[in-house]
Design a protein around this motif. Structure first.
Motif, PDB file in Angstrom:
ATOM      1  N   TYR A  60       0.714  -1.203  -0.026  1.00  0.00           N
ATOM      2  CA  TYR A  60      -0.102  -0.031   0.056  1.00  0.00           C
ATOM      3  C   TYR A  60       0.998   1.275   0.045  1.00  0.00           C
ATOM      4  O   TYR A  60       0.477   2.117  -0.608  1.00  0.00           O
ATOM      5  N   ASP A  61       1.914   1.176   0.832  1.00  0.00           N
ATOM      6  CA  ASP A  61       2.824   2.326   0.911  1.00  0.00           C
ATOM      7  C   ASP A  61       3.344   2.644  -0.335  1.00  0.00           C
ATOM      8  O   ASP A  61       3.657   3.793  -0.885  1.00  0.00           O
ATOM      9  N   LYS A  64       1.007   4.003  -2.988  1.00  0.00           N
ATOM     10  CA  LYS A  64       0.681   5.535  -2.684  1.00  0.00           C
ATOM     11  C   LYS A  64       1.818   6.336  -2.923  1.00  0.00           C
ATOM     12  O   LYS A  64       1.799   7.560  -3.573  1.00  0.00           O
ATOM     13  N   GLN A  65       3.210   6.137  -2.509  1.00  0.00           N
ATOM     14  CA  GLN A  65       4.501   6.789  -3.041  1.00  0.00           C
ATOM     15  C   GLN A  65       4.434   6.833  -4.571  1.00  0.00           C
ATOM     16  O   GLN A  65       4.934   7.731  -4.908  1.00  0.00           O
ATOM     17  N   SER A  70      -5.716   4.836  -7.691  1.00  0.00           N
ATOM     18  CA  SER A  70      -6.324   5.168  -6.478  1.00  0.00           C
ATOM     19  C   SER A  70      -7.499   3.959  -6.202  1.00  0.00           C
ATOM     20  O   SER A  70      -7.590   3.605  -5.222  1.00  0.00           O
ATOM     21  N   ARG A  73      -5.617   1.057  -4.921  1.00  0.00           N
ATOM     22  CA  ARG A  73      -5.151   1.155  -3.618  1.00  0.00           C
ATOM     23  C   ARG A  73      -6.399   0.995  -2.743  1.00  0.00           C
ATOM     24  O   ARG A  73      -6.055   0.417  -1.736  1.00  0.00           O
TER      25      ARG A  73
END
Length: 107
Positions: A60-61, A64-65, A70, A73
């Motif tokens: 997830y990190d 996101k980075q 989306s 995610r």
């Protein structure tokens, strides 16, 4: 255990394990599997569940980075929240089985 890292996701409200939710989880195939386990199996189960949650958190990190889709995610986040709830449920069941075992020994 890295419980605080799993529970404290910044900006994300974690689901609460309520009595009603416990009753719902007991009826699911995964919940039935957890409730049917012997108490000696719980440390290994919880370790595997925790590792899975940490792996999902890492993915997830990274998503996101890197600014990935989306929607993907959100799906991963939903999966993580569901897995987190089962993780909490497994701790609850383990405690109940431990308490039951202590009561039976005292009898």
């Amino acid at each position: 255990m890295n419980r605080s890292r799993i529970i404290n996701l910044q900006g994300i409200k974690m689901p609460t394990l309520t009595h009603e939710r416990i009753q719902e989880l007991k009826q699911t195939p995964k919940g039935k599997l957890i409730t049917g386990m012997e108490i000696d199996s719980f440390p290994g189960l919880l370790k595997v569940m925790e590792s899975s949650l940490l792996e999902q958190l890492s993915r997830y990190d990274l998503m996101k980075q890197s600014g990935q889709d989306s929607t993907k995610r959100k799906l991963l986040l939903m999966e993580m929240l569901d897995d987190h709830l089962y993780w909490e449920f497994a701790y609850h069941v383990m405690f109940l089985k431990w308490r039951e075992q202590k009561v039976n020994k005292a009898s």
